[in-house]
Scaffold this motif. Structure first.
Motif, PDB file in Angstrom:
ATOM      1  N   ILE A   4       0.839  -1.195   0.000  1.00 51.22           N
ATOM      2  CA  ILE A   4       0.000   0.000   0.000  1.00 51.22           C
ATOM      3  C   ILE A   4       0.874   1.246   0.000  1.00 51.22           C
ATOM      4  O   ILE A   4       1.865   1.325   0.723  1.00 51.22           O
ATOM      5  CB  ILE A   4      -0.902   0.023   1.242  1.00 51.22           C
ATOM      6  CG1 ILE A   4      -1.792  -1.218   1.271  1.00 51.22           C
ATOM      7  CG2 ILE A   4      -1.742   1.297   1.286  1.00 51.22           C
ATOM      8  CD1 ILE A   4      -2.482  -1.443   2.597  1.00 51.22           C
ATOM      9  N   GLN A   5       0.467   2.210  -0.803  1.00 56.05           N
ATOM     10  CA  GLN A   5       1.124   3.512  -0.814  1.00 56.05           C
ATOM     11  C   GLN A   5       0.064   4.583  -0.582  1.00 56.05           C
ATOM     12  O   GLN A   5      -1.130   4.358  -0.828  1.00 56.05           O
ATOM     13  CB  GLN A   5       1.836   3.737  -2.138  1.00 56.05           C
ATOM     14  CG  GLN A   5       2.990   2.783  -2.352  1.00 56.05           C
ATOM     15  CD  GLN A   5       3.758   3.122  -3.593  1.00 56.05           C
ATOM     16  OE1 GLN A   5       3.225   3.043  -4.686  1.00 56.05           O
ATOM     17  NE2 GLN A   5       5.010   3.506  -3.412  1.00 56.05           N
ATOM     18  N   ALA A  39       2.481  -4.061   3.581  1.00 53.08           N
ATOM     19  CA  ALA A  39       2.394  -5.347   2.889  1.00 53.08           C
ATOM     20  C   ALA A  39       0.959  -5.854   2.880  1.00 53.08           C
ATOM     21  O   ALA A  39       0.241  -5.740   3.870  1.00 53.08           O
ATOM     22  CB  ALA A  39       3.294  -6.372   3.563  1.00 53.08           C
ATOM     23  N   VAL A  40       0.561  -6.410   1.729  1.00 50.99           N
ATOM     24  CA  VAL A  40      -0.788  -6.946   1.576  1.00 50.99           C
ATOM     25  C   VAL A  40      -0.680  -8.445   1.301  1.00 50.99           C
ATOM     26  O   VAL A  40      -0.159  -8.860   0.262  1.00 50.99           O
ATOM     27  CB  VAL A  40      -1.542  -6.263   0.411  1.00 50.99           C
ATOM     28  CG1 VAL A  40      -2.936  -6.831   0.263  1.00 50.99           C
ATOM     29  CG2 VAL A  40      -1.577  -4.755   0.605  1.00 50.99           C
ATOM     30  N   GLU A  41      -1.162  -9.234   2.235  1.00 51.95           N
ATOM     31  CA  GLU A  41      -1.188 -10.689   2.057  1.00 51.95           C
ATOM     32  C   GLU A  41      -2.317 -11.054   1.103  1.00 51.95           C
ATOM     33  O   GLU A  41      -3.284 -10.299   0.948  1.00 51.95           O
ATOM     34  CB  GLU A  41      -1.395 -11.380   3.408  1.00 51.95           C
ATOM     35  CG  GLU A  41      -0.348 -11.048   4.449  1.00 51.95           C
ATOM     36  CD  GLU A  41       1.041 -11.570   4.094  1.00 51.95           C
ATOM     37  OE1 GLU A  41       1.135 -12.589   3.374  1.00 51.95           O
ATOM     38  OE2 GLU A  41       2.016 -10.958   4.532  1.00 51.95           O
ATOM     39  N   ASP A  42      -2.207 -12.218   0.473  1.00 53.10           N
ATOM     40  CA  ASP A  42      -3.212 -12.653  -0.503  1.00 53.10           C
ATOM     41  C   ASP A  42      -4.625 -12.663   0.078  1.00 53.10           C
ATOM     42  O   ASP A  42      -5.564 -12.214  -0.563  1.00 53.10           O
ATOM     43  CB  ASP A  42      -2.877 -14.039  -1.051  1.00 53.10           C
ATOM     44  CG  ASP A  42      -1.684 -14.022  -1.991  1.00 53.10           C
ATOM     45  OD1 ASP A  42      -1.354 -12.933  -2.527  1.00 53.10           O
ATOM     46  OD2 ASP A  42      -1.075 -15.091  -2.183  1.00 53.10           O
ATOM     47  N   VAL A  48      -8.424  -4.822   1.320  1.00 49.96           N
ATOM     48  CA  VAL A  48      -7.578  -3.668   1.014  1.00 49.96           C
ATOM     49  C   VAL A  48      -8.070  -2.973  -0.245  1.00 49.96           C
ATOM     50  O   VAL A  48      -8.180  -1.738  -0.289  1.00 49.96           O
ATOM     51  CB  VAL A  48      -6.102  -4.085   0.887  1.00 49.96           C
ATOM     52  CG1 VAL A  48      -5.259  -2.943   0.334  1.00 49.96           C
ATOM     53  CG2 VAL A  48      -5.561  -4.544   2.225  1.00 49.96           C
ATOM     54  N   ASN A  49      -8.379  -3.744  -1.278  1.00 49.87           N
ATOM     55  CA  ASN A  49      -8.867  -3.148  -2.525  1.00 49.87           C
ATOM     56  C   ASN A  49     -10.160  -2.378  -2.310  1.00 49.87           C
ATOM     57  O   ASN A  49     -10.361  -1.304  -2.888  1.00 49.87           O
ATOM     58  CB  ASN A  49      -9.046  -4.212  -3.604  1.00 49.87           C
ATOM     59  CG  ASN A  49      -7.738  -4.643  -4.205  1.00 49.87           C
ATOM     60  OD1 ASN A  49      -6.730  -3.959  -4.098  1.00 49.87           O
ATOM     61  ND2 ASN A  49      -7.734  -5.802  -4.838  1.00 49.87           N
ATOM     62  N   ALA A  50     -11.045  -2.902  -1.480  1.00 44.12           N
ATOM     63  CA  ALA A  50     -12.296  -2.197  -1.181  1.00 44.12           C
ATOM     64  C   ALA A  50     -12.001  -0.868  -0.487  1.00 44.12           C
ATOM     65  O   ALA A  50     -12.610   0.159  -0.801  1.00 44.12           O
ATOM     66  CB  ALA A  50     -13.203  -3.067  -0.316  1.00 44.12           C
ATOM     67  N   SER A  63       0.430  -1.021  -4.965  1.00 45.63           N
ATOM     68  CA  SER A  63       1.454  -1.234  -5.995  1.00 45.63           C
ATOM     69  C   SER A  63       1.874  -2.693  -5.972  1.00 45.63           C
ATOM     70  O   SER A  63       1.994  -3.301  -4.904  1.00 45.63           O
ATOM     71  CB  SER A  63       2.687  -0.377  -5.721  1.00 45.63           C
ATOM     72  OG  SER A  63       2.370   0.975  -5.856  1.00 45.63           O
ATOM     73  N   GLU A  64       2.094  -3.254  -7.135  1.00 46.71           N
ATOM     74  CA  GLU A  64       2.557  -4.630  -7.246  1.00 46.71           C
ATOM     75  C   GLU A  64       4.079  -4.649  -7.152  1.00 46.71           C
ATOM     76  O   GLU A  64       4.743  -3.780  -7.674  1.00 46.71           O
ATOM     77  CB  GLU A  64       2.102  -5.239  -8.560  1.00 46.71           C
ATOM     78  CG  GLU A  64       0.600  -5.293  -8.730  1.00 46.71           C
ATOM     79  CD  GLU A  64      -0.113  -6.143  -7.711  1.00 46.71           C
ATOM     80  OE1 GLU A  64       0.446  -7.169  -7.282  1.00 46.71           O
ATOM     81  OE2 GLU A  64      -1.232  -5.778  -7.320  1.00 46.71           O
ATOM     82  N   GLY A  65       4.567  -5.681  -6.477  1.00 52.55           N
ATOM     83  CA  GLY A  65       6.015  -5.880  -6.450  1.00 52.55           C
ATOM     84  C   GLY A  65       6.773  -5.146  -5.406  1.00 52.55           C
ATOM     85  O   GLY A  65       6.481  -4.359  -4.661  1.00 52.55           O
TER      86      GLY A  65
END
Length: 65
Positions: A4-5, A39-42, A48-50, A63-65
């Motif tokens: 997350i940013q 950090a975002v766990e699966d 988080v997206n919501a 952000s990915e990666g």
């Protein structure tokens, strides 16, 4: 791993993100977003997206990666 940013210069303190995901988001004393855990766990991705989508000023994103 996704993370997350945030951009506190965009944050208006609506706190939608906190209402949806208080594990990752909070507001500081000035009412601006604080990312508690980047950090975002699966298994957290949907929540988080919501929270990210709920921000009316796009002050948070993943952000990915």
């Amino acid at each position: 791993m996704p993370h997350i940013q945030s951009d506190v210069t965009k944050c208006q303190g609506y706190a939608n993100c906190v209402a949806l995901d208080s594990e990752h988001f909070d507001l500081d004393d000035d009412g601006l977003v604080v990312v508690l855990r980047e950090a975002v766990e699966d298994d957290e991705r949907e929540t988080v997206n919501a929270a990210v989508r709920s921000c009316p000023v796009n002050a948070i994103w993943v952000s990915e990666g």
